[in-house]
Write a protein that holds these residues in place. Structure first.
Motif, PDB file in Angstrom:
ATOM      1  N   VAL A  83      49.812  42.471  57.142  1.00  0.00           N
ATOM      2  CA  VAL A  83      50.487  41.783  58.237  1.00  0.00           C
ATOM      3  C   VAL A  83      49.406  41.256  59.166  1.00  0.00           C
ATOM      4  N   ARG A  84      49.247  39.943  59.227  1.00  0.00           N
ATOM      5  CA  ARG A  84      48.161  39.352  60.008  1.00  0.00           C
ATOM      6  C   ARG A  84      48.389  39.502  61.508  1.00  0.00           C
ATOM      7  N   ASP A  85      49.675  39.514  61.914  1.00  0.00           N
ATOM      8  CA  ASP A  85      50.008  39.531  63.342  1.00  0.00           C
ATOM      9  C   ASP A  85      49.905  40.956  63.880  1.00  0.00           C
ATOM     10  N   ALA A  86      48.676  41.360  64.190  1.00  0.00           N
ATOM     11  CA  ALA A  86      48.423  42.755  64.535  1.00  0.00           C
ATOM     12  C   ALA A  86      49.063  43.162  65.856  1.00  0.00           C
ATOM     13  N   SER A  87      49.060  42.263  66.851  1.00  0.00           N
ATOM     14  CA  SER A  87      49.580  42.652  68.167  1.00  0.00           C
ATOM     15  C   SER A  87      51.084  42.903  68.160  1.00  0.00           C
ATOM     16  N   PRO A  88      51.937  41.989  67.638  1.00  0.00           N
ATOM     17  CA  PRO A  88      53.358  42.323  67.590  1.00  0.00           C
ATOM     18  C   PRO A  88      53.679  43.484  66.663  1.00  0.00           C
ATOM     19  N   LEU A  89      52.886  43.654  65.593  1.00  0.00           N
ATOM     20  CA  LEU A  89      53.093  44.816  64.731  1.00  0.00           C
ATOM     21  C   LEU A  89      52.819  46.100  65.511  1.00  0.00           C
ATOM     22  N   GLY A  90      51.732  46.102  66.297  1.00  0.00           N
ATOM     23  CA  GLY A  90      51.431  47.273  67.121  1.00  0.00           C
ATOM     24  C   GLY A  90      52.495  47.522  68.166  1.00  0.00           C
ATOM     25  N   ALA A  91      53.051  46.440  68.730  1.00  0.00           N
ATOM     26  CA  ALA A  91      54.125  46.582  69.716  1.00  0.00           C
ATOM     27  C   ALA A  91      55.347  47.213  69.072  1.00  0.00           C
ATOM     28  N   ALA A  92      55.678  46.789  67.858  1.00  0.00           N
ATOM     29  CA  ALA A  92      56.802  47.391  67.141  1.00  0.00           C
ATOM     30  C   ALA A  92      56.534  48.865  66.852  1.00  0.00           C
ATOM     31  N   ALA A  93      55.271  49.193  66.541  1.00  0.00           N
ATOM     32  CA  ALA A  93      54.914  50.590  66.286  1.00  0.00           C
ATOM     33  C   ALA A  93      55.127  51.445  67.535  1.00  0.00           C
ATOM     34  N   LEU A  94      54.761  50.924  68.704  1.00  0.00           N
ATOM     35  CA  LEU A  94      55.008  51.651  69.951  1.00  0.00           C
ATOM     36  C   LEU A  94      56.494  51.894  70.145  1.00  0.00           C
ATOM     37  N   GLY A  95      57.304  50.897  69.790  1.00  0.00           N
ATOM     38  CA  GLY A  95      58.743  51.069  69.891  1.00  0.00           C
ATOM     39  C   GLY A  95      59.246  52.173  68.975  1.00  0.00           C
ATOM     40  N   ALA A  96      58.746  52.205  67.738  1.00  0.00           N
ATOM     41  CA  ALA A  96      59.174  53.231  66.784  1.00  0.00           C
ATOM     42  C   ALA A  96      58.846  54.624  67.286  1.00  0.00           C
ATOM     43  N   VAL A  97      57.675  54.764  67.904  1.00  0.00           N
ATOM     44  CA  VAL A  97      57.303  56.069  68.472  1.00  0.00           C
ATOM     45  C   VAL A  97      58.189  56.386  69.672  1.00  0.00           C
ATOM     46  N   GLY A  98      58.469  55.380  70.486  1.00  0.00           N
ATOM     47  CA  GLY A  98      59.244  55.593  71.697  1.00  0.00           C
ATOM     48  C   GLY A  98      60.633  56.148  71.443  1.00  0.00           C
ATOM     49  N   VAL A  99      61.259  55.720  70.332  1.00  0.00           N
ATOM     50  CA  VAL A  99      62.608  56.214  70.034  1.00  0.00           C
ATOM     51  C   VAL A  99      62.597  57.376  69.052  1.00  0.00           C
ATOM     52  N   GLY A 100      61.395  57.907  68.739  1.00  0.00           N
ATOM     53  CA  GLY A 100      61.301  59.094  67.901  1.00  0.00           C
ATOM     54  C   GLY A 100      61.395  58.829  66.416  1.00  0.00           C
ATOM     55  N   ALA A 101      61.342  57.568  65.987  1.00  0.00           N
ATOM     56  CA  ALA A 101      61.388  57.279  64.552  1.00  0.00           C
ATOM     57  C   ALA A 101      60.090  57.680  63.864  1.00  0.00           C
ATOM     58  N   LEU A 102      58.982  57.653  64.606  1.00  0.00           N
ATOM     59  CA  LEU A 102      57.686  58.112  64.120  1.00  0.00           C
ATOM     60  C   LEU A 102      57.101  59.044  65.167  1.00  0.00           C
ATOM     61  N   ALA A 103      56.291  60.001  64.705  1.00  0.00           N
ATOM     62  CA  ALA A 103      55.896  61.117  65.575  1.00  0.00           C
ATOM     63  C   ALA A 103      54.960  60.710  66.695  1.00  0.00           C
ATOM     64  N   ASP A 104      53.959  59.885  66.409  1.00  0.00           N
ATOM     65  CA  ASP A 104      52.962  59.515  67.405  1.00  0.00           C
ATOM     66  C   ASP A 104      52.306  58.215  66.968  1.00  0.00           C
ATOM     67  N   VAL A 105      51.454  57.660  67.842  1.00  0.00           N
ATOM     68  CA  VAL A 105      50.915  56.337  67.546  1.00  0.00           C
ATOM     69  C   VAL A 105      49.928  56.363  66.381  1.00  0.00           C
ATOM     70  N   VAL A 106      49.226  57.470  66.174  1.00  0.00           N
ATOM     71  CA  VAL A 106      48.302  57.540  65.046  1.00  0.00           C
ATOM     72  C   VAL A 106      49.063  57.510  63.726  1.00  0.00           C
ATOM     73  N   SER A 107      50.077  58.357  63.605  1.00  0.00           N
ATOM     74  CA  SER A 107      50.857  58.366  62.364  1.00  0.00           C
ATOM     75  C   SER A 107      51.618  57.061  62.199  1.00  0.00           C
ATOM     76  N   ALA A 108      52.043  56.446  63.322  1.00  0.00           N
ATOM     77  CA  ALA A 108      52.733  55.161  63.242  1.00  0.00           C
ATOM     78  C   ALA A 108      51.821  54.097  62.639  1.00  0.00           C
ATOM     79  N   ALA A 109      50.577  54.032  63.121  1.00  0.00           N
ATOM     80  CA  ALA A 109      49.637  53.036  62.602  1.00  0.00           C
ATOM     81  C   ALA A 109      49.371  53.272  61.120  1.00  0.00           C
TER      82      ALA A 109
END
Length: 528
Positions: A438-464
């Motif tokens: 996925v070339r668009d790293a910034s929006p992908l990272g923003a989506a990852a923060l969202g996934a962590v925020g709602v508990g879908a993923l445990a933390d930002v390291v595991s999300a990445a």
């Protein structure tokens, strides 16, 4: 159980347009959209944008994504935000912008940055690991106070780009450490405002917004925002981060040793660090990482894809660029591949808008050298790609010189889509390069923060690590490496000849040298 997969929506307010992508729980892009907006230059050195144009572009991009999503808006579990860093939006008490945003590349605060260095340099360096520059927010705030005092007085809150659009989405006004860290007013280690320093500078601390965490759910999409975007009212909104912070997640640069190279309009070299590093002043800057215990060191390269856009103008092909978009750059990449490594002696210094890392100088300008009768279009295009790669090499060499390990190089941004640029960067650095899928790293990272925020993923390291994948590595071609070692030496010599950098500051690296582990060389301020 839902009949459709949940999706995480990431929105990036970039310097040239708004990008929205929706991903699933393994990082596959389900839909994406982009909407452009202009950059205004009312005076030389000024670069501004209208925040309402961000909102208009964002709403159009989000609606387009929702139309393409299985399940539509019902599938969006959360949205996260990213925006161009070091931006200054002055909001009145009604939450409306009082003037255009002053962007990161705006240089009007040069006198204020010099004054801050003279008066508060040591204090600022202890908080941020560096000294003030025109890209920082505090000089912009001081400029506003001096030159537009009525606007300054009416300002209730200074926020960054993504904070403004989050306010439009949810009604919640705040910022978080990755954007606050670009103001010079945040202690990067404690992640708290230094209100006394703010007051001592002559700035009003009450104009600083509330601080939240990057993954905090700060509210839900309001009814009015839902009507504008097509999202469901109440859809959770997380705080998000500055574009290069979310890009660190979107490139999986979440542990020391991983170096992310992002080539968009500009280019950046970033890597996680444990603390401030000695001898880094003026060469790389430090910023809060989305991982709470980390910072990231960043080399800023002002000329990336913008150099190719300039070349399109020099070729008289602005209409082709406007008509073809990304396909125009693909055409340039194919043309560059028809030239040999080294571009038959042509070298491009990519400083059309000044020199960034590791030798900051806004007055430096670009040039071609080594042209001959053999120089044609393929050589010129390839020389531009190589010149940007040499500037990237300068920044990576600084990281090595500072003792940082360079174990993996991840390449993202629009430049990662160019096979020629991938092979050139690999050979110039002399190391394998892995392009992110996925070339668009910034929006992908923003989506990852969202996934962590709602508990879908445990933390930002595991999300990445869950959401980011890379393609097969591009290994450096041995013969090209030899050519580029000579070419890089010529590039550095040309920099010296033109006075871009003193000989004492020129970075020289033994290709066999490997830096010690960062734990031996990193230092923290304040006597730690």
């Amino acid at each position: 159980m839902r009949p459709y997969p949940a999706s995480f929506l990431g929105i990036d307010i970039g310097t040239s347009g708004a990008k929205a992508i929706a991903i699933n729980d393994v990082g596959r892009v389900l839909a994406s959209a982009y909407a452009a907006y202009p950059l205004q230059t009312p005076r030389p050195g000024w670069m501004e944008q209208d925040p309402d144009e961000w909102w208009s572009a964002l709403t159009g991009a989000v609606r387009e994504v929702i139309e393409r999503l299985p399940g539509g808006a019902r599938s969006v579990a959360v949205l996260g935000l990213s925006g161009h860093m070091s931006s200054l939006v002055a909001l009145g008490r009604d939450g409306r912008p009082l003037r255009p945003c002053i962007t990161v590349a705006d240089a009007r605060g040069a006198e204020e940055a010099s004054w801050l260095t003279a008066e508060f340099g040591a204090r600022i360096e202890s908080l941020t690991g560096g000294l003030p520059g025109t890209s920082d927010v505090a000089p912009k705030m001081l400029w506003l106070k001096t030159h537009e005092p009525t606007v300054y007085k009416r300002t209730a809150s200074f926020v960054a780009a993504k904070d403004y659009v989050r306010f439009r989405l949810s009604g919640h006004l705040a910022t978080e450490p990755t954007d606050a860290g670009n103001t010079l007013l945040l202690d990067l280690l404690t992640r708290r405002w230094d209100l006394k320093l703010c007051a001592d500078m002559g700035l009003d601390p009450s104009k600083l917004p509330e601080l939240v965490e990057t993954t905090d759910v700060v509210g839900g999409v309001s009814r009015s925002a839902a009507s504008a975007t097509g999202l469901r009212p109440g859809t959770p909104v997380v705080a998000g981060g500055a574009d290069m912070a979310t890009s660190a997640l979107g490139t999986a640069a979440v542990s020391p040793g991983v170096v992310a190279v992002t080539i968009g309009s500009s280019a950046q070299v970033t890597t996680p660090v444990l603390g401030f590093l000695p001898d880094a002043r003026g060469r790389v800057s430090f910023h809060p990482h989305p991982v709470p215990d980390l910072l990231y060191a960043m080399g800023s390269i002002f000329g990336g894809g913008i150099s190719l856009r300039w070349l399109a103008g020099a070729f008289g092909e602005e209409r082709d660029l406007a008509r073809l978009g990304a396909r125009y750059f693909e055409r340039l990449s194919r043309q560059a591949a028809r030239s040999v490594p080294g571009s038959d002696g042509a070298i491009f210094l990519p400083f059309l808008v000044g020199s960034g890392s590791p030798h900051f100088d806004p007055a430096v300008r670009a040039s071609f050298t080594g042209l001959s009768l053999a120089t044609g279009r393929p050589q010129l295009v390839r020389a531009v790609l190589e010149g940007v790669a040499y500037n990237i090499r300068e920044c990576v060499d600084v990281l090595r010189e500072l003792g940082l390990p360079v174990l993996r190089v991840h390449l993202a941004g629009g430049g990662a889509a160019s096979p020629a640029w991938r092979t050139i960067v690999s050979a110039v650095l002399g190391t394998p390069v892995r392009a992110t899928r996925v070339r668009d790293a910034s929006p992908l990272g923003a989506a990852a923060l969202g996934a962590v925020g709602v508990g879908a993923l445990a933390d930002v390291v595991s999300a990445a690590r869950t959401l980011v994948s890379t393609e097969e590595p591009v290994d450096p071609d041995t013969r090209a490496v030899e050519v580029y070692e000579r070419g890089y030496g010529m590039y550095v010599s040309e920099r010296l000849r033109l006075g871009h950098v003193s000989e004492a500051k020129a970075v020289k690296r033994d290709p066999e040298e490997s830096g010690p582990d960062q734990s031996e060389s990193a230092s923290r301020p304040k006597g730690d």
